[in-house]
Design an enzyme around this catalytic site. Structure first.
Site, mmCIF file in Angstrom:
data_model
loop_
_atom_site.group_PDB
_atom_site.id
_atom_site.type_symbol
_atom_site.label_atom_id
_atom_site.label_comp_id
_atom_site.label_asym_id
_atom_site.label_seq_id
_atom_site.Cartn_x
_atom_site.Cartn_y
_atom_site.Cartn_z
ATOM 1 N N PRO A 89 133.569 162.548 37.721
ATOM 2 C CA PRO A 89 133.156 163.654 38.596
ATOM 3 C C PRO A 89 133.470 165.016 37.997
ATOM 4 O O PRO A 89 132.945 166.037 38.414
ATOM 5 C CB PRO A 89 133.971 163.422 39.872
ATOM 6 C CG PRO A 89 134.486 162.045 39.795
ATOM 7 C CD PRO A 89 134.620 161.726 38.343
ATOM 8 N N GLU A 116 142.511 155.842 39.438
ATOM 9 C CA GLU A 116 142.439 157.303 39.628
ATOM 10 C C GLU A 116 141.861 158.000 38.400
ATOM 11 O O GLU A 116 141.607 159.203 38.418
ATOM 12 C CB GLU A 116 143.851 157.856 39.896
ATOM 13 C CG GLU A 116 144.480 157.367 41.179
ATOM 14 C CD GLU A 116 143.587 157.653 42.379
ATOM 15 O OE1 GLU A 116 143.266 156.705 43.108
ATOM 16 O OE2 GLU A 116 143.182 158.819 42.561
ATOM 17 N N ARG A 154 114.382 154.843 29.153
ATOM 18 C CA ARG A 154 112.964 155.126 29.434
ATOM 19 C C ARG A 154 112.382 156.128 28.438
ATOM 20 O O ARG A 154 111.170 156.235 28.292
ATOM 21 C CB ARG A 154 112.798 155.677 30.858
ATOM 22 C CG ARG A 154 113.219 154.736 31.960
ATOM 23 C CD ARG A 154 113.121 155.394 33.327
ATOM 24 N NE ARG A 154 111.746 155.718 33.659
ATOM 25 C CZ ARG A 154 110.875 154.851 34.185
ATOM 26 N NH1 ARG A 154 111.248 153.592 34.411
ATOM 27 N NH2 ARG A 154 109.641 155.209 34.482
ATOM 28 N N ASP A 169 106.810 160.714 34.479
ATOM 29 C CA ASP A 169 107.884 160.450 35.435
ATOM 30 C C ASP A 169 108.178 161.714 36.224
ATOM 31 O O ASP A 169 108.116 162.807 35.697
ATOM 32 C CB ASP A 169 109.157 160.055 34.670
ATOM 33 C CG ASP A 169 109.224 158.559 34.439
ATOM 34 O OD1 ASP A 169 108.365 157.851 34.949
ATOM 35 O OD2 ASP A 169 110.135 158.116 33.733
HETATM 36 C C1 LIG Z 1 137.600 157.075 37.568
HETATM 37 N N1 LIG Z 1 136.270 157.110 38.169
HETATM 38 C C2 LIG Z 1 136.285 157.905 39.373
HETATM 39 C C3 LIG Z 1 134.975 157.889 40.075
HETATM 40 N N2 LIG Z 1 133.851 158.198 39.177
HETATM 41 C C4 LIG Z 1 132.828 158.963 39.662
HETATM 42 O O1 LIG Z 1 132.832 159.326 40.840
HETATM 43 C C5 LIG Z 1 131.695 159.390 38.814
HETATM 44 N N3 LIG Z 1 131.435 159.022 37.552
HETATM 45 O O2 LIG Z 1 130.315 159.650 37.171
HETATM 46 N N4 LIG Z 1 129.836 160.401 38.163
HETATM 47 C C6 LIG Z 1 130.677 160.280 39.198
HETATM 48 N N5 LIG Z 1 130.509 160.922 40.400
HETATM 49 C C7 LIG Z 1 133.891 157.591 37.839
HETATM 50 C C8 LIG Z 1 135.248 157.553 37.231
#
Ligand SMILES: CN1CCN(C(=O)c2nonc2N)CC1
Length: 246
Positions: A89, A116, A154, A169
C-alpha cells in the site's frame, strides 16, 4: 517475459498460470512464471519466516534473511536483469502507463509480503520499486502481484489473439470502455442499440468512441483532463455536452 513471484503461498499463483489469457501465455511460452517460497531458505525446525516487531505492536514482520535469499534466487531465475518490485500500500498506485512500462522490462521479481509487512532493511537494500494496486489493505501481496501480471501479460505481443487487442482495451487509450452486447437482440424487453445491428463499421466505431467518452466524462472526468483529445473526440464531447439534460 520471465517473472519470479516470491510468496509463502506459491500455490495461489495457479490462478494466473492455469486459467485464461495468462494461463495461455504460460502454455504458449510468452510468460515464464517461477514461484519462490522464502520458507525454502529457512534453517530452523519450524521454517520461520516471521518474527515479532521491534518496538512492539500487533502482528508479525517478515524476516529479512529468508526474503533476501528468495530475492537472490528469483533474480537468478529471471536471468539477472530483473526489476525487483514489492507489492505494498506504500507504493505508487498501478495504472495502465505503468503496466505498459513494466511490460517492456526483460524480467520482473514480484515480492508479496504477508503479516504486517517485510523488514524495512529488505526494502531499502533490495527493492527497486513499491507498487500498490489501490488504496485499501489486502491480507497479502499475492493478489496484487497477480493483478499486475495479468495486466502486464496482455501487453506482450502474441498473447492476445487477433480477435482481441490490448490497444482497444479500456484504459489502453485512456478512456473507459464502451458498452458491449451479444445475442439475443432483445433481453427482458431491452433491445441492443440499433447502430450495432446495422453493420456500418464506421458508424459503429464512432458510436463506441462517443459512448467511451460519455462514460469517461460522467464516471472518471479526471481521466479526460489528463488526456490529449483528437479533433474527433473534441467534436464528440461537444455533441455530448449539447445532448446533456439541463
Ligand atoms: C504486507 N501486505 C499488506 C497488504 N498489501 C496490500 O494491501 C497491497 N499490496 O499491493 N497493493 C495493496 N493495496 C500487500 C502487502
Amino acid at each position: 517475459m520471465r517473472v519470479a513471484a516470491i510468496s509463502i503461498f506459491p500455490e495461489m499463483f495457479r490462478a494466473i498460470t492455469d486459467y485464461g489469457v495468462s494461463g495461455r501465455a504460460v502454455s504458449e511460452g510468452h510468460l515464464v512464471l517461477d514461484c519462490i517460497n522464502p520458507r525454502t531458505f529457512t534453517h530452523d525446525r519450524h521454517r520461520t519466516v516471521d518474527d515479532r516487531p521491534y518496538g512492539g505492536g500487533p502482528g508479525m514482520v517478515m524476516k529479512a534473511e529468508p526474503v533476501e535469499a528468495a530475492i537472490d534466487e528469483a533474480v537468478e531465475r529471471v536471468g539477472g536483469e530483473a526489476k525487483v518490485i514489492c507489492l505494498s500500500p506504500q507504493g505508487r498506485v498501478l495504472d495502465q502507463a505503468m503496466v505498459e512500462s513494466l511490460a517492456a522490462e526483460p524480467g520482473l521479481v514480484l515480492l508479496s509480503g504477508r503479516y504486517e509487512g517485510i523488514d524495512e532493511r529488505v526494502l531499502e537494500s533490495r527493492v527497486d520499486e513499491e507498487i500498490s494496486i489501490g488504496d485499501y489493505v489486502l491480507s497479502g501481496g499475492e493478489l496484487a502481484a497477480m493483478v499486475l501480471v495479468d495486466a502486464v501479460v496482455r501487453q506482450i505481443p502474441g498473447v492476445l489473439g487477433h480477435s482481441q487487442s490490448a490497444v482497444e482495451d479500456s484504459f489502453a487509450d485512456g478512456l473507459l470502455d464502451c458498452p458491449h452486447y451479444t445475442r439475443p437482440e432483445e433481453h427482458r424487453g431491452s433491445r441492443v442499440p440499433e447502430v450495432l445491428l446495422g453493420g456500418d463499421h464506421e458508424r459503429i466505431r464512432r458510436w463506441r468512441l462517443k459512448q467511451s467518452l460519455q462514460r469517461t466524462l460522467i464516471r472518471r472526468p479526471e481521466l479526460l483532463r489528463e488526456r490529449e483529445l483528437t479533433a474527433e473526440e473534441q467534436r464528440l464531447l461537444a455533441e455530448i455536452e449539447n445532448e446533456r439534460p439541463d
